[in-house]
Design an enzyme around this catalytic site. Structure first.
Site, PDB file in Angstrom:
ATOM      1  N   ASN A 109       0.689  -2.747   5.194  1.00 33.04           N
ATOM      2  CA  ASN A 109      -0.079  -1.517   5.361  1.00 33.04           C
ATOM      3  C   ASN A 109      -1.300  -1.426   4.440  1.00 33.04           C
ATOM      4  O   ASN A 109      -2.288  -0.792   4.808  1.00 33.04           O
ATOM      5  CB  ASN A 109       0.855  -0.311   5.111  1.00 33.04           C
ATOM      6  CG  ASN A 109       0.082   0.957   4.838  1.00 33.04           C
ATOM      7  OD1 ASN A 109      -0.409   1.619   5.742  1.00 33.04           O
ATOM      8  ND2 ASN A 109      -0.065   1.304   3.557  1.00 33.04           N
ATOM      9  N   LYS A 161      -9.455  -5.963  11.025  1.00 35.61           N
ATOM     10  CA  LYS A 161      -8.374  -5.308  11.766  1.00 35.61           C
ATOM     11  C   LYS A 161      -8.134  -5.977  13.123  1.00 35.61           C
ATOM     12  O   LYS A 161      -6.998  -6.010  13.607  1.00 35.61           O
ATOM     13  CB  LYS A 161      -8.688  -3.816  11.934  1.00 35.61           C
ATOM     14  CG  LYS A 161      -8.653  -3.046  10.610  1.00 35.61           C
ATOM     15  CD  LYS A 161      -7.260  -3.057  10.004  1.00 35.61           C
ATOM     16  CE  LYS A 161      -7.146  -2.258   8.725  1.00 35.61           C
ATOM     17  NZ  LYS A 161      -5.781  -2.244   8.197  1.00 35.61           N
ATOM     18  N   SER A 173      -5.979  -1.016  13.144  1.00 31.20           N
ATOM     19  CA  SER A 173      -6.723   0.235  13.291  1.00 31.20           C
ATOM     20  C   SER A 173      -7.331   0.257  14.687  1.00 31.20           C
ATOM     21  O   SER A 173      -7.616  -0.795  15.267  1.00 31.20           O
ATOM     22  CB  SER A 173      -7.853   0.312  12.262  1.00 31.20           C
ATOM     23  OG  SER A 173      -8.761   1.350  12.606  1.00 31.20           O
ATOM     24  N   SER A 210       1.558   3.216  -2.548  1.00 34.68           N
ATOM     25  CA  SER A 210       1.322   4.134  -3.670  1.00 34.68           C
ATOM     26  C   SER A 210       0.733   5.468  -3.229  1.00 34.68           C
ATOM     27  O   SER A 210       0.772   6.442  -3.979  1.00 34.68           O
ATOM     28  CB  SER A 210       0.404   3.475  -4.709  1.00 34.68           C
ATOM     29  OG  SER A 210      -0.846   3.146  -4.136  1.00 34.68           O
ATOM     30  N   GLY A 261       0.819  -1.216   0.000  1.00 35.32           N
ATOM     31  CA  GLY A 261       0.000   0.000   0.000  1.00 35.32           C
ATOM     32  C   GLY A 261       0.846   1.256   0.000  1.00 35.32           C
ATOM     33  O   GLY A 261       0.499   2.261   0.619  1.00 35.32           O
ATOM     34  N   ALA A 308     -13.611  -6.377  11.959  1.00 33.92           N
ATOM     35  CA  ALA A 308     -13.241  -7.797  12.105  1.00 33.92           C
ATOM     36  C   ALA A 308     -11.893  -8.063  11.441  1.00 33.92           C
ATOM     37  O   ALA A 308     -11.049  -8.789  11.985  1.00 33.92           O
ATOM     38  CB  ALA A 308     -14.327  -8.686  11.509  1.00 33.92           C
ATOM     39  N   ILE A 350      -6.654   9.147  10.437  1.00 39.51           N
ATOM     40  CA  ILE A 350      -5.523   9.737   9.717  1.00 39.51           C
ATOM     41  C   ILE A 350      -6.061  10.315   8.400  1.00 39.51           C
ATOM     42  O   ILE A 350      -6.791   9.629   7.678  1.00 39.51           O
ATOM     43  CB  ILE A 350      -4.448   8.670   9.411  1.00 39.51           C
ATOM     44  CG1 ILE A 350      -4.061   7.880  10.671  1.00 39.51           C
ATOM     45  CG2 ILE A 350      -3.233   9.313   8.749  1.00 39.51           C
ATOM     46  CD1 ILE A 350      -3.351   8.664  11.747  1.00 39.51           C
ATOM     47  N   TYR A 379     -14.711  -4.302   8.343  1.00 41.34           N
ATOM     48  CA  TYR A 379     -13.379  -3.699   8.523  1.00 41.34           C
ATOM     49  C   TYR A 379     -12.864  -3.966   9.938  1.00 41.34           C
ATOM     50  O   TYR A 379     -11.691  -4.345  10.127  1.00 41.34           O
ATOM     51  CB  TYR A 379     -13.500  -2.198   8.252  1.00 41.34           C
ATOM     52  CG  TYR A 379     -12.226  -1.405   8.380  1.00 41.34           C
ATOM     53  CD1 TYR A 379     -11.255  -1.437   7.385  1.00 41.34           C
ATOM     54  CD2 TYR A 379     -12.005  -0.581   9.486  1.00 41.34           C
ATOM     55  CE1 TYR A 379     -10.089  -0.681   7.494  1.00 41.34           C
ATOM     56  CE2 TYR A 379     -10.852   0.184   9.600  1.00 41.34           C
ATOM     57  CZ  TYR A 379      -9.895   0.131   8.607  1.00 41.34           C
ATOM     58  OH  TYR A 379      -8.743   0.889   8.708  1.00 41.34           O
TER      59      TYR A 379
HETATM   60  P1  NAP Z   1      -5.502   4.719   1.265  1.00 39.84           P
HETATM   61  O1  NAP Z   1      -5.055   6.139   1.179  1.00 39.84           O
HETATM   62  O2  NAP Z   1      -6.823   4.336   0.705  1.00 39.84           O
HETATM   63  O3  NAP Z   1      -4.362   3.807   0.606  1.00 39.84           O
HETATM   64  C1  NAP Z   1      -4.533   2.413   0.548  1.00 39.84           C
HETATM   65  C2  NAP Z   1      -3.295   1.805  -0.058  1.00 39.84           C
HETATM   66  O4  NAP Z   1      -3.489   0.376  -0.148  1.00 39.84           O
HETATM   67  C3  NAP Z   1      -3.019   2.291  -1.471  1.00 39.84           C
HETATM   68  O5  NAP Z   1      -1.636   2.350  -1.682  1.00 39.84           O
HETATM   69  C4  NAP Z   1      -3.633   1.192  -2.331  1.00 39.84           C
HETATM   70  O6  NAP Z   1      -2.998   1.156  -3.595  1.00 39.84           O
HETATM   71  C5  NAP Z   1      -3.312  -0.053  -1.504  1.00 39.84           C
HETATM   72  N1  NAP Z   1      -4.201  -1.180  -1.774  1.00 39.84           N
HETATM   73  C6  NAP Z   1      -5.540  -1.246  -1.600  1.00 39.84           C
HETATM   74  N2  NAP Z   1      -5.998  -2.440  -1.979  1.00 39.84           N
HETATM   75  C7  NAP Z   1      -4.921  -3.165  -2.386  1.00 39.84           C
HETATM   76  C8  NAP Z   1      -4.744  -4.483  -2.899  1.00 39.84           C
HETATM   77  N3  NAP Z   1      -5.782  -5.319  -3.061  1.00 39.84           N
HETATM   78  N4  NAP Z   1      -3.492  -4.886  -3.235  1.00 39.84           N
HETATM   79  C9  NAP Z   1      -2.443  -4.046  -3.089  1.00 39.84           C
HETATM   80  N5  NAP Z   1      -2.540  -2.798  -2.606  1.00 39.84           N
HETATM   81  C10 NAP Z   1      -3.780  -2.368  -2.268  1.00 39.84           C
HETATM   82  O7  NAP Z   1      -5.526   4.222   2.771  1.00 39.84           O
HETATM   83  P2  NAP Z   1      -4.719   4.744   4.048  1.00 39.84           P
HETATM   84  O8  NAP Z   1      -5.614   5.632   4.790  1.00 39.84           O
HETATM   85  O9  NAP Z   1      -3.364   5.185   3.677  1.00 39.84           O
HETATM   86  O10 NAP Z   1      -4.635   3.383   4.881  1.00 39.84           O
HETATM   87  C11 NAP Z   1      -3.450   2.602   4.951  1.00 39.84           C
HETATM   88  C12 NAP Z   1      -3.651   1.544   6.045  1.00 39.84           C
HETATM   89  O11 NAP Z   1      -3.891   2.201   7.290  1.00 39.84           O
HETATM   90  C13 NAP Z   1      -4.859   0.637   5.807  1.00 39.84           C
HETATM   91  O12 NAP Z   1      -4.569  -0.674   6.221  1.00 39.84           O
HETATM   92  C14 NAP Z   1      -5.914   1.258   6.700  1.00 39.84           C
HETATM   93  O13 NAP Z   1      -6.890   0.318   7.081  1.00 39.84           O
HETATM   94  C15 NAP Z   1      -5.072   1.702   7.870  1.00 39.84           C
HETATM   95  N6  NAP Z   1      -5.677   2.744   8.695  1.00 39.84           N
HETATM   96  C16 NAP Z   1      -6.053   3.915   8.150  1.00 39.84           C
HETATM   97  C17 NAP Z   1      -6.623   4.895   8.972  1.00 39.84           C
HETATM   98  C18 NAP Z   1      -7.061   6.227   8.441  1.00 39.84           C
HETATM   99  O14 NAP Z   1      -7.726   6.959   9.193  1.00 39.84           O
HETATM  100  N7  NAP Z   1      -6.735   6.600   7.215  1.00 39.84           N
HETATM  101  C19 NAP Z   1      -6.809   4.638  10.333  1.00 39.84           C
HETATM  102  C20 NAP Z   1      -6.404   3.411  10.859  1.00 39.84           C
HETATM  103  C21 NAP Z   1      -5.831   2.464  10.015  1.00 39.84           C
HETATM  104  P3  NAP Z   1      -3.730   0.698  -4.959  1.00 39.84           P
HETATM  105  O15 NAP Z   1      -5.112   1.274  -4.943  1.00 39.84           O
HETATM  106  O16 NAP Z   1      -2.846   1.238  -6.024  1.00 39.84           O
HETATM  107  O17 NAP Z   1      -3.721  -0.790  -4.915  1.00 39.84           O
END
Ligand code: NAP
Length: 234
Positions: free
Chosen positions: A86, A155, A138, A12, A10, A153, A184, A151
């Site tokens: 991630n 996490k 999370s 990108s 993740g 479940a 975030i 989600y």
């Molecule tokens: P995001 O901006 O939506 O980015 C998600 C990343 O995961 C992207 O790089 C996406 O790239 C990649 N991805 C999604 N599905 C994929 C797949 N099937 N195979 C490979 N790559 C995949 O999300 P984020 O907010 O940065 O979240 C990152 C992590 O932190 C996640 O696990 C999320 O659950 C966790 N988190 C986020 C928050 C928050 O508030 N944002 C809070 C707690 C935990 P592509 O689309 O190019 O595949």
């Protein structure tokens, strides 16, 4: 000199990209994973430091992709210091209306993807007698959340997986820890209704949303020599 190679899924955009920036600054070589090849190449080209940064496009919910990427990264870098699981998705909806498909997506990507990459890296790290696994869970995996049963479940499953792996691999010098961020600011949270965002902000002691770099700092610590005696923790 490089501090070793780390695989980040993740990478990108969002938190994963910020983790990549933080680890590049800290002197790691990086294997960057996500589905969008172009975005990964752009991240790789823009990272600071003088490490080697390689894009490995693939779908983490696909077992063959996970096995291929870990194998290729291992061949490229020779040894793998760390794995940061991630990549993650949400598919929100009220439980009483949740279809089997809506339930399945976060489980396939978040939980199964974390399992696939961890399963692929475990024998390599055990042979090395060294390795750091950091799984991004999370706060929702600890508290649950209305509209996010799937989600939550996935996490919570990541936390249980992390604790179990820590127990099995610790004797070989491999640690496994989870990080459970709160809200975030990324693409994942941008679409939430303003009212939901305002309610969440009201519950945050520091009165601001977190940023990817806040998570990156914790991940960097868990990969550092200072964290060598921490395992099985969230
Ligand atoms: P995001 O901006 O939506 O980015 C998600 C990343 O995961 C992207 O790089 C996406 O790239 C990649 N991805 C999604 N599905 C994929 C797949 N099937 N195979 C490979 N790559 C995949 O999300 P984020 O907010 O940065 O979240 C990152 C992590 O932190 C996640 O696990 C999320 O659950 C966790 N988190 C986020 C928050 C928050 O508030 N944002 C809070 C707690 C935990 P592509 O689309 O190019 O595949």
């Amino acid at each position: 000199m490089s501090n070793g190679a780390v695989i980040i899924t993740g990478a990108s955009r969002g938190i994963g990209r910020d983790i990549a920036i933080g680890l590049a600054e800290a002197g790691y070589d990086l294997a960057l994973v996500a589905r969008s090849a172009d975005a990964l190449e752009q991240v790789a080209a823009s990272l600071p430091g003088d490490g080697t940064y390689v894009a490995y496009p693939g779908d983490i919910s696909n077992w063959d992709d996970a096995m291929r990427i870990v194998k290729e990264a291992h061949e490229k870098f020779g040894a793998i210091h760390g794995l940061v699981n991630n990549a993650g998705v949400t598919q929100d909806g009220l439980f009483m209306r949740m279809s089997k498909e809506n339930w399945q997506l976060p489980i396939d990507v978040n939980l199964n993807g974390t399992f696939y990459f961890t399963r692929a890296i475990a024998p390599i790290m055990m042979r090395q007698r060294q390795g750091r696994i950091v799984n991004i869970s999370s706060v929702i995996g600890l508290t649950g959340n209305a509209g996010q049963a799937n989600y939550a479940a996935s996490k919570a499953g990541i936390i249980a997986l992390t604790k179990s792996v820590a127990k099995e691999l610790g004797g070989r010098g491999v640690t496994a820890n989870a990080v459970a961020p709160g809200f975030i600011s990324t693409d994942m949270t941008a679409d939430l209704p303003e009212k939901v965002q305002a309610d969440m902000l009201g519950q945050i002691p520091l009165k601001r949303f977190g940023e990817g770099k806040d998570v990156a700092g914790v991940v960097k610590f868990l990969l550092s020599p200072e964290a060598s005696y921490i395992t099985g923790q969230t």
